[in-house]
Motif scaffolding. Structure first.
Motif, PDB file in Angstrom:
ATOM      1  N   ALA A   1      81.789  29.130  88.284  1.00 19.41           N
ATOM      2  CA  ALA A   1      81.581  29.701  86.952  1.00 19.41           C
ATOM      3  C   ALA A   1      82.257  28.763  85.971  1.00 19.41           C
ATOM      4  N   TYR A   2      81.656  28.591  84.806  1.00 22.97           N
ATOM      5  CA  TYR A   2      82.204  27.653  83.830  1.00 22.97           C
ATOM      6  C   TYR A   2      81.692  27.994  82.440  1.00 22.97           C
TER       7      TYR A   2
ATOM      8  N   ARG B   1      76.847  28.394  88.543  1.00 20.86           N
ATOM      9  CA  ARG B   1      76.027  27.436  89.283  1.00 20.86           C
ATOM     10  C   ARG B   1      76.197  27.687  90.772  1.00 20.86           C
ATOM     11  N   ASN B   2      75.092  27.934  91.466  1.00 14.81           N
ATOM     12  CA  ASN B   2      75.104  28.184  92.894  1.00 14.81           C
ATOM     13  C   ASN B   2      74.806  26.880  93.623  1.00 14.81           C
ATOM     14  N   ALA B   3      75.717  26.460  94.479  1.00 14.14           N
ATOM     15  CA  ALA B   3      75.569  25.184  95.191  1.00 14.14           C
ATOM     16  C   ALA B   3      74.457  25.232  96.229  1.00 14.14           C
ATOM     17  N   LEU B   4      74.178  26.402  96.794  1.00 13.23           N
ATOM     18  CA  LEU B   4      73.138  26.495  97.817  1.00 13.23           C
ATOM     19  C   LEU B   4      71.742  26.468  97.213  1.00 13.23           C
ATOM     20  N   THR B   5      71.529  27.259  96.157  1.00 13.48           N
ATOM     21  CA  THR B   5      70.200  27.335  95.559  1.00 13.48           C
ATOM     22  C   THR B   5      69.986  26.301  94.464  1.00 13.48           C
TER      23      THR B   5
ATOM     24  N   LEU C   1      86.056  28.306  90.915  1.00 13.78           N
ATOM     25  CA  LEU C   1      85.284  28.383  92.150  1.00 13.78           C
ATOM     26  C   LEU C   1      85.350  29.785  92.734  1.00 13.78           C
ATOM     27  N   SER C   2      84.243  30.214  93.345  1.00 11.58           N
ATOM     28  CA  SER C   2      84.227  31.489  94.068  1.00 11.58           C
ATOM     29  C   SER C   2      85.073  31.344  95.333  1.00 11.58           C
TER      30      SER C   2
ATOM     31  N   ASP D   1      91.610  20.518  83.560  1.00  6.39           N
ATOM     32  CA  ASP D   1      90.539  21.498  83.655  1.00  6.39           C
ATOM     33  C   ASP D   1      89.941  21.427  85.054  1.00  6.39           C
ATOM     34  N   TRP D   2      90.538  22.157  86.022  1.00 11.55           N
ATOM     35  CA  TRP D   2      90.110  22.055  87.404  1.00 11.55           C
ATOM     36  C   TRP D   2      90.405  23.339  88.156  1.00 11.55           C
ATOM     37  N   ASP D   3      89.772  23.460  89.309  1.00 11.77           N
ATOM     38  CA  ASP D   3      90.051  24.562  90.224  1.00 11.77           C
ATOM     39  C   ASP D   3      89.881  24.030  91.637  1.00 11.77           C
TER      40      ASP D   3
END
Length: 186
Positions: free
Chosen positions: A147-148, A170-174, A139-140, A93-95
């Motif tokens: 997204a998950y 989930r946004n890594a920046l915010t 991942l975007s 389960d990875w990207d």
């Protein structure tokens, strides 16, 4: 699985009468340059047509490794060593980010799934906050958003449909987690 530019194809062949025909293969989409790769596991393409592979672990207690495959030559190169940078991926389960620098994966630690991130050049993987119960990560293209799916009920306010699988972002920046899609019928 076709490469992003459509020139290569990676696939697994199994149950052939001739065992030498089983395994992971890469070939040009026109059928030329077909070669067997001496590793088997989950695989993903990067935007620049590199094939990344997480081989099946020889033993359940061992960590995963990341390998890079060059389709044109069939050369393989180990990018992480399980003894030096241990991490474990649940159910393949990875990207991977399009540039190959970041892997996001689901790991089950202490009986609870959580998304983790492993970045090239960083020794250890780390959990991603706000992804408890997370699985099936994507991942975007810029690698900043994941997204998950999760059945957790405490990731966002107002998620009152019980323990069913919803889609979150989930946004890594915010550092913000958003409910993207509520489970059907919930």
């Amino acid at each position: 699985l076709p490469s992003p530019d459509g020139t290569w194809l990676a696939y697994v062949a199994m149950w052939n009468p001739d065992p030498s025909q089983n395994g992971l293969w890469v070939t040009r989409t026109d059928g030329s340059e077909r070669r067997r790769i001496d590793l088997l596991g989950g695989y993903r393409w990067t935007a620049d047509n590199r094939l990344f592979l997480l081989p099946v672990r020889p033993a359940g207690a061992e960590g995963h490794e990341v390998w890079e495959v060059t389709p044109a030559s069939g050369e393989t190169r180990r990018l992480t060593d399980a003894t030096q940078t241990p991490f474990r991926v649940s159910n393949h389960d990875w990207d991977i980010s399009p540039d190959g620098s970041t892997i996001v994966f689901s790991d089950t630690t202490e009986g609870m799934r959580q998304l983790w991130i492993k970045e090239r050049g960083v020794a250890d993987a780390r959990p991603i906050p706000g992804t408890l119960g997370g699985w099936a990560p994507f991942l975007s293209p810029d690698g900043r958003t994941v997204a998950y799916t999760s059945g957790a009920t405490n990731l966002v306010a107002g998620d009152t449909n019980g323990v069913v699988n919803d889609v979150f972002v989930r946004n890594a920046l915010t550092q913000e987690t958003l409910l993207a899609s509520r489970a059907v019928g919930a």
